[in-house]
Design a protein around this motif. Structure first.
Motif, PDB file in Angstrom:
ATOM      1  N   ARG A   1       4.631  -4.323 101.385  1.00 17.70           N
ATOM      2  CA  ARG A   1       4.494  -5.568 100.636  1.00 17.70           C
ATOM      3  C   ARG A   1       3.570  -5.344  99.446  1.00 17.70           C
ATOM      4  NH1 ARG A   1       8.169  -6.420 103.191  1.00 17.70           N
ATOM      5  NH2 ARG A   1       8.703  -8.157 104.551  1.00 17.70           N
ATOM      6  N   TYR A   2       3.777  -6.136  98.411  1.00 13.51           N
ATOM      7  CA  TYR A   2       2.940  -6.047  97.219  1.00 13.51           C
ATOM      8  C   TYR A   2       1.989  -7.234  97.209  1.00 13.51           C
ATOM      9  CZ  TYR A   2       2.002  -4.598  92.407  1.00 13.51           C
ATOM     10  OH  TYR A   2       1.428  -4.119  91.270  1.00 13.51           O
ATOM     11  N   LEU A   3       0.703  -6.937  97.128  1.00 16.44           N
ATOM     12  CA  LEU A   3      -0.302  -7.998  97.108  1.00 16.44           C
ATOM     13  C   LEU A   3      -0.885  -8.122  95.710  1.00 16.44           C
ATOM     14  CD1 LEU A   3      -2.662  -7.577 100.216  1.00 16.44           C
ATOM     15  CD2 LEU A   3      -0.588  -8.930 100.005  1.00 16.44           C
ATOM     16  N   MET A   4      -0.992  -9.365  95.236  1.00 18.10           N
ATOM     17  CA  MET A   4      -1.658  -9.619  93.958  1.00 18.10           C
ATOM     18  C   MET A   4      -2.716 -10.682  94.197  1.00 18.10           C
ATOM     19  SD  MET A   4       1.603  -9.762  91.437  1.00 18.10           S
ATOM     20  CE  MET A   4       2.897 -10.115  92.582  1.00 18.10           C
ATOM     21  N   MET A   5      -3.852 -10.517  93.550  1.00 18.17           N
ATOM     22  CA  MET A   5      -4.921 -11.505  93.768  1.00 18.17           C
ATOM     23  C   MET A   5      -5.917 -11.455  92.626  1.00 18.17           C
ATOM     24  SD  MET A   5      -6.731  -9.025  96.471  1.00 18.17           S
ATOM     25  CE  MET A   5      -5.176  -8.176  96.578  1.00 18.17           C
ATOM     26  N   ASN A   6      -6.776 -12.459  92.591  1.00 18.89           N
ATOM     27  CA  ASN A   6      -7.953 -12.394  91.730  1.00 18.89           C
ATOM     28  C   ASN A   6      -9.135 -12.089  92.623  1.00 18.89           C
ATOM     29  OD1 ASN A   6      -6.622 -13.091  89.311  1.00 18.89           O
ATOM     30  ND2 ASN A   6      -6.631 -15.247  89.939  1.00 18.89           N
ATOM     31  N   ALA A   7     -10.010 -11.193  92.136  1.00 14.86           N
ATOM     32  CA  ALA A   7     -11.154 -10.818  92.965  1.00 14.86           C
ATOM     33  C   ALA A   7     -12.409 -10.771  92.100  1.00 14.86           C
ATOM     34  CB  ALA A   7     -10.902  -9.455  93.603  1.00 14.86           C
ATOM     35  N   PRO A   8     -13.545 -11.104  92.691  1.00  9.66           N
ATOM     36  CA  PRO A   8     -14.803 -11.054  91.922  1.00  9.66           C
ATOM     37  C   PRO A   8     -15.115  -9.601  91.558  1.00  9.66           C
ATOM     38  CG  PRO A   8     -15.154 -11.968  94.137  1.00  9.66           C
ATOM     39  CD  PRO A   8     -13.753 -11.496  94.085  1.00  9.66           C
ATOM     40  N   GLU A   9     -15.366  -9.368  90.286  1.00  3.51           N
ATOM     41  CA  GLU A   9     -15.583  -7.997  89.815  1.00  3.51           C
ATOM     42  C   GLU A   9     -16.751  -7.332  90.551  1.00  3.51           C
ATOM     43  OE1 GLU A   9     -15.821  -7.741  85.594  1.00  3.51           O
ATOM     44  OE2 GLU A   9     -15.233  -5.628  85.630  1.00  3.51           O
TER      45      GLU A   9
ATOM     46  N   VAL B   1      -6.209  -7.868  90.889  1.00  5.27           N
ATOM     47  CA  VAL B   1      -6.049  -6.666  91.714  1.00  5.27           C
ATOM     48  C   VAL B   1      -4.645  -6.666  92.313  1.00  5.27           C
ATOM     49  CG1 VAL B   1      -6.881  -5.412  93.748  1.00  5.27           C
ATOM     50  CG2 VAL B   1      -8.512  -6.641  92.300  1.00  5.27           C
ATOM     51  N   HIS B   2      -3.943  -5.541  92.170  1.00  9.53           N
ATOM     52  CA  HIS B   2      -2.607  -5.390  92.768  1.00  9.53           C
ATOM     53  C   HIS B   2      -2.632  -4.207  93.727  1.00  9.53           C
ATOM     54  CE1 HIS B   2      -0.248  -7.403  89.226  1.00  9.53           C
ATOM     55  NE2 HIS B   2      -1.329  -8.082  89.551  1.00  9.53           N
ATOM     56  N   ALA B   3      -1.929  -4.343  94.851  1.00  8.12           N
ATOM     57  CA  ALA B   3      -1.907  -3.215  95.790  1.00  8.12           C
ATOM     58  C   ALA B   3      -0.667  -3.263  96.668  1.00  8.12           C
ATOM     59  CB  ALA B   3      -3.154  -3.240  96.666  1.00  8.12           C
ATOM     60  N   VAL B   4      -0.232  -2.093  97.122  1.00 11.07           N
ATOM     61  CA  VAL B   4       0.868  -1.984  98.079  1.00 11.07           C
ATOM     62  C   VAL B   4       0.251  -1.800  99.463  1.00 11.07           C
ATOM     63  CG1 VAL B   4       2.844  -0.583  98.789  1.00 11.07           C
ATOM     64  CG2 VAL B   4       2.372  -0.933  96.353  1.00 11.07           C
ATOM     65  N   VAL B   5       0.689  -2.627 100.415  1.00 16.06           N
ATOM     66  CA  VAL B   5       0.173  -2.461 101.784  1.00 16.06           C
ATOM     67  C   VAL B   5       1.334  -2.488 102.779  1.00 16.06           C
ATOM     68  CG1 VAL B   5      -2.034  -3.557 101.234  1.00 16.06           C
ATOM     69  CG2 VAL B   5      -0.209  -4.925 102.212  1.00 16.06           C
ATOM     70  N   ASP B   6       1.087  -1.931 103.951  1.00 19.15           N
ATOM     71  CA  ASP B   6       2.087  -1.998 105.018  1.00 19.15           C
ATOM     72  C   ASP B   6       2.242  -3.449 105.451  1.00 19.15           C
ATOM     73  OD1 ASP B   6       2.762   0.608 105.139  1.00 19.15           O
ATOM     74  OD2 ASP B   6       1.565   1.084 106.930  1.00 19.15           O
ATOM     75  N   GLU B   7       3.491  -3.820 105.685  1.00 14.22           N
ATOM     76  CA  GLU B   7       3.789  -5.172 106.144  1.00 14.22           C
ATOM     77  C   GLU B   7       2.933  -5.554 107.361  1.00 14.22           C
ATOM     78  OE1 GLU B   7       7.827  -5.330 107.355  1.00 14.22           O
ATOM     79  OE2 GLU B   7       7.859  -7.504 107.533  1.00 14.22           O
ATOM     80  N   ARG B   8       2.758  -4.601 108.269  1.00 13.03           N
ATOM     81  CA  ARG B   8       2.040  -4.942 109.495  1.00 13.03           C
ATOM     82  C   ARG B   8       0.545  -5.133 109.274  1.00 13.03           C
ATOM     83  NH1 ARG B   8       3.941   0.291 110.185  1.00 13.03           N
ATOM     84  NH2 ARG B   8       2.322   1.859 110.005  1.00 13.03           N
ATOM     85  N   ASP B   9       0.034  -4.709 108.099  1.00 13.53           N
ATOM     86  CA  ASP B   9      -1.393  -4.898 107.810  1.00 13.53           C
ATOM     87  C   ASP B   9      -1.662  -6.166 107.012  1.00 13.53           C
ATOM     88  OD1 ASP B   9      -2.017  -2.503 109.046  1.00 13.53           O
ATOM     89  OD2 ASP B   9      -1.776  -1.334 107.204  1.00 13.53           O
ATOM     90  N   VAL B  10      -0.578  -6.849 106.555  1.00 12.15           N
ATOM     91  CA  VAL B  10      -0.757  -7.955 105.603  1.00 12.15           C
ATOM     92  C   VAL B  10      -1.644  -9.071 106.166  1.00 12.15           C
ATOM     93  CG1 VAL B  10       0.449  -9.867 104.464  1.00 12.15           C
ATOM     94  CG2 VAL B  10       1.307  -7.540 104.219  1.00 12.15           C
TER      95      VAL B  10
END
Ligand SMILES: Nc1ncnc2c1ncn2[C@@H]1O[C@H](COP(=O)(O)OP(=O)(O)OP(=O)(O)O)[C@@H](O)[C@H]1O
Ligand SMILES: O=P(O)(O)OC[C@H]1O[C@H](OP(=O)(O)OP(=O)(O)O)[C@H](O)[C@@H]1O
Ligand SMILES: [Mg+2]
Length: 287
Positions: free
Chosen positions: A211-219, A253-262
């Motif tokens: 899965r592809y995760l996108m988010m805003n994160a505090p620098e 921040v964008h990242a690829v993660v395993d579906e089971r870790d989402v």
């Protein structure tokens, strides 16, 4: 370049779906046709029976093929090689015999009759074990043959085991572990187009379960965000050039993660201050 694809049966739909995800959509209604063009003008599809595909590739009617390893081994054309495990159509070819009979090992089959749709694989299997057997070829319903005294044992496909059980047959030994393969004639295996198709299919397999995760994160908490994301070479961090995020000290921040870790990853990301977390499917992942 021509790809031979199963025209029906259980392999047709997953094969077409995989090709589509790889960007090789059939363009002119694939039903009941021998050939179909794809969106790539250099790639056409040839529809054939799963069992005939190795032969078609060997003879040059197609350049690459998609079918079960069991079929490739049975045809054993000598001038084709596996390029990729396509990770569907998993099954086993097994030696099986009546549950209540006296065949408990391969040696017990000596001097007896074995029915199968895979006579070449069967002959090879018994030859390798020095067991003399009468192999008879059947074209279907192999599981019935021990009940009508046509055979003492069978070599046939099993996956869930239901068909064997219903016919009161027990597995004696595994002959071959199979799944669907992409394979090519050796003289074209290194062609650029063939390699492009391999890469495209590989990219679909690599994206599976991701899965592809996108988010805003505090620098100022990026180090913690990085710790949380187990992804593929770490997350991509982007400064937002203008707008609210910059003022807030947030980065994208964008990242690829395993579906089971989402599930767990999202909870942890929230606890380190991430907001606007978006989870999307990935169609292809070219590494
Ligand atoms: N029960 C099963 N589970 C998983 N894969 C299977 C199973 N049965 C067959 N396969 C795989 O699918 C391939 C084709 O089987 P399928 O039943 O679709 O075609 P078939 O019965 O040979 O086709 P046809 O109807 O044209 O004779 C097999 O060679 C094997 O690789
Ligand atoms: O272990 P199982 O899950 O029961 O699967 C095994 C059965 O699946 C295949 O038959 P299929 O359903 O393709 O029918 P066919 O004989 O018409 O090919 C194979 O020939 C076995 O009979
Ligand atoms: Mg079948």
């Amino acid at each position: 370049m021509r790809i031979a694809v199963p025209n029906k049966g259980r392999l047709h739909d997953p094969a077409m779906e995989l090709l589509e995800h790889a960007g090789l959509h059939a363009v002119d209604g694939a039903d009941r046709k021998l050939y179909a063009d794809t969106v790539d003008p250099d790639v056409t599809l040839l529809f054939a029976r799963a069992a005939d595909i190795p032969e078609y590739v060997s003879d040059g009617a197609a350049d690459v093929g998609i079918t079960g390893l069991d079929q490739v081994r049975e045809a054993d054309p000598g001038n084709v090689s596996d390029l990729l495990d396509l990770e569907f159509g998993q099954c086993r070819l097994v030696l099986a015999a009546p549950e209540d009979g006296d065949i408990e090992s391969v040696a017990d089959v000596a001097g007896k009759t074995v029915a199968t749709e895979f006579p070449n694989v069967a002959e090879q299997y018994f030859e390798d074990r020095d067991v003399e057997v009468d192999v008879v070829e059947v074209s279907g319903a192999t599981e019935l043959t021990p009940h009508v005294e046509m055979a003492d044992a069978i070599i046939d496909i099993t996956s869930t085991g239901t068909t064997l059980k219903v016919n009161r047959l027990a597995i004696v030994d595994e002959v071959l572990s199979s799944s669907v393969r992409l394979f090519a004639r050796d003289d074209v295996a290194d062609d650029e187009k063939v390699q492009q198709v391999v890469m495209a299919l590989q990219s679909v397999l690599s994206a599976d379960g991701k899965r592809y995760l996108m988010m805003n994160a505090p620098e100022d908490r990026l180090a913690e965000v990085r710790d949380v994301i187990p992804g593929l070479g770490g997350p991509t961090v982007m400064n937002v050039e203008s707008g609210e995020n910059e003022e807030d000290g947030m980065v994208a921040v964008h990242a690829v993660v395993d579906e089971r870790d989402v599930f767990e990853t999202i909870n942890e990301l929230k606890s380190v201050g991430a907001t606007g977390i978006l989870v999307t499917e990935i169609e292809r992942l070219v590494e």
